[in-house]
Design a protein around this motif. Structure first.
Motif, PDB file in Angstrom:
ATOM      1  N   ASP A  30       2.318   0.396  -8.166  1.00  0.00           N
ATOM      2  CA  ASP A  30       1.789  -0.901  -8.580  1.00  0.00           C
ATOM      3  C   ASP A  30       0.598  -1.367  -7.726  1.00  0.00           C
ATOM      4  N   ASP A  31       0.091  -0.500  -6.855  1.00  0.00           N
ATOM      5  CA  ASP A  31      -1.049  -0.770  -5.978  1.00  0.00           C
ATOM      6  C   ASP A  31      -0.814  -1.947  -5.029  1.00  0.00           C
ATOM      7  N   SER A  32       0.455  -2.240  -4.721  1.00  0.00           N
ATOM      8  CA  SER A  32       0.722  -3.275  -3.721  1.00  0.00           C
ATOM      9  C   SER A  32       0.300  -2.797  -2.340  1.00  0.00           C
ATOM     10  N   MET A  33       0.337  -1.491  -2.110  1.00  0.00           N
ATOM     11  CA  MET A  33      -0.228  -0.880  -0.916  1.00  0.00           C
ATOM     12  C   MET A  33      -1.223   0.160  -1.403  1.00  0.00           C
ATOM     13  N   TYR A  34      -2.482  -0.031  -1.034  1.00  0.00           N
ATOM     14  CA  TYR A  34      -3.541   0.853  -1.498  1.00  0.00           C
ATOM     15  C   TYR A  34      -4.464   1.150  -0.327  1.00  0.00           C
ATOM     16  N   PHE A  35      -4.594   2.418   0.027  1.00  0.00           N
ATOM     17  CA  PHE A  35      -5.452   2.840   1.127  1.00  0.00           C
ATOM     18  C   PHE A  35      -6.407   3.905   0.633  1.00  0.00           C
ATOM     19  N   GLU A  36      -7.657   3.768   1.032  1.00  0.00           N
ATOM     20  CA  GLU A  36      -8.681   4.735   0.692  1.00  0.00           C
ATOM     21  C   GLU A  36      -9.072   5.454   1.982  1.00  0.00           C
ATOM     22  N   ASN A  50      -9.564   2.602   4.661  1.00  0.00           N
ATOM     23  CA  ASN A  50      -9.788   1.265   4.116  1.00  0.00           C
ATOM     24  C   ASN A  50      -8.542   0.802   3.378  1.00  0.00           C
ATOM     25  N   LYS A  51      -8.202  -0.462   3.568  1.00  0.00           N
ATOM     26  CA  LYS A  51      -7.039  -1.045   2.899  1.00  0.00           C
ATOM     27  C   LYS A  51      -7.528  -2.052   1.867  1.00  0.00           C
ATOM     28  N   PHE A  52      -6.936  -2.010   0.691  1.00  0.00           N
ATOM     29  CA  PHE A  52      -7.297  -2.957  -0.356  1.00  0.00           C
ATOM     30  C   PHE A  52      -6.510  -4.242  -0.140  1.00  0.00           C
ATOM     31  N   ARG A  57      -9.449  -9.183  -2.919  1.00  0.00           N
ATOM     32  CA  ARG A  57      -9.974  -8.101  -3.763  1.00  0.00           C
ATOM     33  C   ARG A  57     -11.092  -7.333  -3.062  1.00  0.00           C
ATOM     34  N   GLU A  58     -10.914  -7.072  -1.740  1.00  0.00           N
ATOM     35  CA  GLU A  58     -11.898  -6.337  -0.966  1.00  0.00           C
ATOM     36  C   GLU A  58     -11.237  -5.167  -0.260  1.00  0.00           C
ATOM     37  N   LEU A  59     -12.046  -4.150   0.028  1.00  0.00           N
ATOM     38  CA  LEU A  59     -11.590  -3.045   0.857  1.00  0.00           C
ATOM     39  C   LEU A  59     -11.959  -3.360   2.302  1.00  0.00           C
ATOM     40  N   LEU A  60     -10.961  -3.407   3.171  1.00  0.00           N
ATOM     41  CA  LEU A  60     -11.179  -3.704   4.580  1.00  0.00           C
ATOM     42  C   LEU A  60     -10.930  -2.449   5.398  1.00  0.00           C
ATOM     43  N   THR A  61     -11.833  -2.136   6.319  1.00  0.00           N
ATOM     44  CA  THR A  61     -11.653  -0.979   7.190  1.00  0.00           C
ATOM     45  C   THR A  61     -10.621  -1.325   8.242  1.00  0.00           C
TER      46      THR A  61
END
Length: 191
Positions: A30-36, A50-52, A57-61
């Motif tokens: 469900d994208d409750s935890m999303y890491f790039e 990066n964490k969403f 609604r931003e990707l934070l390093t």
């Protein structure tokens, strides 16, 4: 009739999209935890985690690894203004095995160990060696074709693990890189 005991929460399933350590995403269904996890071509020596943030609604390093492919990588947590530290200061490698130990929050120490060829995260002082997170590798159709099941982590819903998930991911990337580097390399030569 006595009241039933509360059901334990099911573990989080963090699924990898690719088999790469330098370019992949790690997320729940469900994208409750999303890491790039990304290594840009203009910075080929720096891998960023990066964490969403679902609210903004931003990707934070949240973490960076410099020199993941080298013998002496460095890590930093908290973005551009944080200090770099040697990966060996963050993660104490085990000389006999592939895993290592690290401190996530406070004085709690965690250890990566292998069980049946798979990485497991346990508390270093746990006599039962109960897995807090377990890696499940990908599977392919007939061992050749597309993946039939992506690799994933099964993470127990323990607050101290969820709060330190960035250190958990960085430590996994470091021990997995070490595991992949220690594999026997076969050099093919023509005679």
């Amino acid at each position: 009739m006595p009241p039933s005991a509360a059901k334990p929460k099911p573990p989080h399933k963090l699924e990898f999209t690719m088999n790469s350590l330098r370019n992949t995403t790690l997320s729940t269904e469900d994208d409750s935890m999303y890491f790039e996890i990304v290594t840009r071509f203009w910075h080929p020596n720096i891998t960023k985690i990066n964490k969403f943030d679902t609210e903004t609604r931003e990707l934070l390093t949240v973490a960076e690894i410099e020199g993941l492919q080298t013998k002496e990588p460095r890590v930093r947590f908290g973005g551009e203004k944080a200090q770099w530290m040697s990966a060996t200061d963050f993660l104490k490698y085990d000389s006999e095995h592939l895993g290592g130990t690290f401190k996530a929050t406070g004085d709690t120490e965690y250890r990566w160990k292998t069980h049946k060829g798979r990485f497991q995260l346990i508390k270093a002082d746990d006599p039962e060696k109960k897995a807090l997170a377990e890696f499940h590798p990908h599977k392919r159709h007939f061992f050749v074709f597309r993946m039939s099941r992506h690799a994933y982590f099964e993470v127990q819903p323990i607050p101290e693990i969820i709060q330190a998930i960035d250190k958990f991911i960085v430590s996994y990337l470091l021990v997995e890189r070490r595991r992949r580097d220690t594999r026997i390399r076969v050099k093919l030569e023509r005679h």
